[in-house]
Design a protein around this motif. Structure first.
Motif, PDB file in Angstrom:
ATOM      1  N   ARG A  84       0.804  -1.223   0.000  1.00 46.72           N
ATOM      2  CA  ARG A  84       0.000   0.000   0.000  1.00 46.72           C
ATOM      3  C   ARG A  84       0.839   1.275   0.000  1.00 46.72           C
ATOM      4  O   ARG A  84       0.504   2.245  -0.668  1.00 46.72           O
ATOM      5  N   ASP A  85       1.930   1.276   0.789  1.00 46.90           N
ATOM      6  CA  ASP A  85       2.756   2.482   0.903  1.00 46.90           C
ATOM      7  C   ASP A  85       4.173   2.060   1.276  1.00 46.90           C
ATOM      8  O   ASP A  85       4.483   0.870   1.371  1.00 46.90           O
ATOM      9  N   LEU A  86       5.028   3.043   1.499  1.00 48.53           N
ATOM     10  CA  LEU A  86       6.436   2.767   1.782  1.00 48.53           C
ATOM     11  C   LEU A  86       6.726   2.826   3.280  1.00 48.53           C
ATOM     12  O   LEU A  86       7.834   3.187   3.687  1.00 48.53           O
ATOM     13  N   SER A  87       5.767   2.450   4.090  1.00 47.73           N
ATOM     14  CA  SER A  87       5.978   2.407   5.533  1.00 47.73           C
ATOM     15  C   SER A  87       7.163   1.508   5.856  1.00 47.73           C
ATOM     16  O   SER A  87       7.261   0.371   5.366  1.00 47.73           O
ATOM     17  N   GLY A  88       8.077   2.008   6.690  1.00 49.65           N
ATOM     18  CA  GLY A  88       9.249   1.243   7.074  1.00 49.65           C
ATOM     19  C   GLY A  88      10.440   1.415   6.153  1.00 49.65           C
ATOM     20  O   GLY A  88      11.511   0.863   6.416  1.00 49.65           O
TER      21      GLY A  88
END
Length: 272
Positions: free
Chosen positions: A48-52
């Motif tokens: 979903r996203d670039l979390s982390g």
């Protein structure tokens, strides 16, 4: 008349019980994970996203990516260059938040689209997975590549055999067959893959002992004793107490001027 069980029936029973290997089995393949192992794989990319994850682009401060080189599109982690007029030597790496020592990493990737204008020819359909890397915050602003062990990802360039999952060593050396390897890149035995085809690469990292590369489940390269290169300008400062052996480090995905997509990035931690 003796009451004997036919030998063929005994072999069949042992095989079904898992006590005999299948014919044609190879020790080169990684062991098939048990159901409990599959449950232990950690997704590093959530789709979903670039979390982390944190970008580091050459010439820019850590975390700056104004052209959105790294982004999420249609559920894949994508490296894109539609925001660039010229490449300008802006090699990039997307760092995961945690460092690791002993693990198996599984990545699916494919090359897409056209290379960014102004990029070097050797970077055509070229990317990489960096392991045992230096901390992202320790990189210089203009530093192009982290000191690390690179699992080089290549695609067909039309010139002939071009294997993937090779070894490159920015600021590092390894030992292979008892010999210290100081050349920058070492080819694997993997086949050549065309653009657009999804390829599964698995990396087995055992601290400072051994690293093995697998492509679609087949062992294509292995080496030992990953270590800092004392002749590299950036490497000696990273040696803890002067010890050159690398026993762990960061993981990052590379942006090297050609669009590439990653749809699975996951980790299985291994015990000490």
């Amino acid at each position: 008349m003796t009451n004997q069980i036919p030998r063929r029936a005994v072999i069949l029973v042992l095989f079904l019980a898992g006590l005999l290997p299948a014919c044609g089995g190879s020790s080169d393949a990684p062991p098939a994970p048990a159901a409990s192992d599959e449950a232990r794989w950690i997704p590093l990319f959530n789709g979903r996203d670039l979390s982390g994850w944190t970008p580091k682009i050459a010439g820019r401060a850590l975390g700056e990516d104004p052209r959105r080189t790294f982004r999420v599109e249609d559920g894949v982690l994508a490296v894109r260059y539609d925001g660039y007029a010229e490449f300008g030597g802006e090699f990039g790496h997307l760092f995961y938040a945690h460092a690791y020592s002993r693990y198996r990493m599984r990545v699916e990737y494919r090359f897409v689209g056209e290379q960014c204008p102004g990029a070097p020819g050797w970077a055509f359909r070229n990317s990489g997975i960096m392991v045992h890397g230096q901390p992202a915050e320790s990189m210089g602003v203009d530093q192009e590549f982290p000191v690390s062990i690179e699992v080089q990802l290549l695609g067909d360039d039309g010139s002939g055999a071009r294997p993937t999952a090779n070894l490159c060593t920015p600021g590092t050396n390894v030992v292979r067959n008892g010999e210290l390897i100081t050349q920058h890149c070492t080819n694997s035995s993997a086949p050549t893959f065309p653009a657009g085809e999804w390829v599964t690469v698995e990396i087995e990292v055992l601290g400072g002992e051994r690293i093995r590369h697998f492509v679609d489940g087949v062992l294509v390269l292995e080496y030992e004793a990953p270590q800092l290169d004392p002749s590299d300008p950036a490497a000696p400062a990273l040696a803890a107490g002067g010890d050159l052996l690398l026993t762990g480090g960061t993981i990052s995905l590379q942006a090297e001027s050609h669009p590439v997509e990653f749809r699975r990035v996951e980790l299985l931690l291994l015990e000490e």
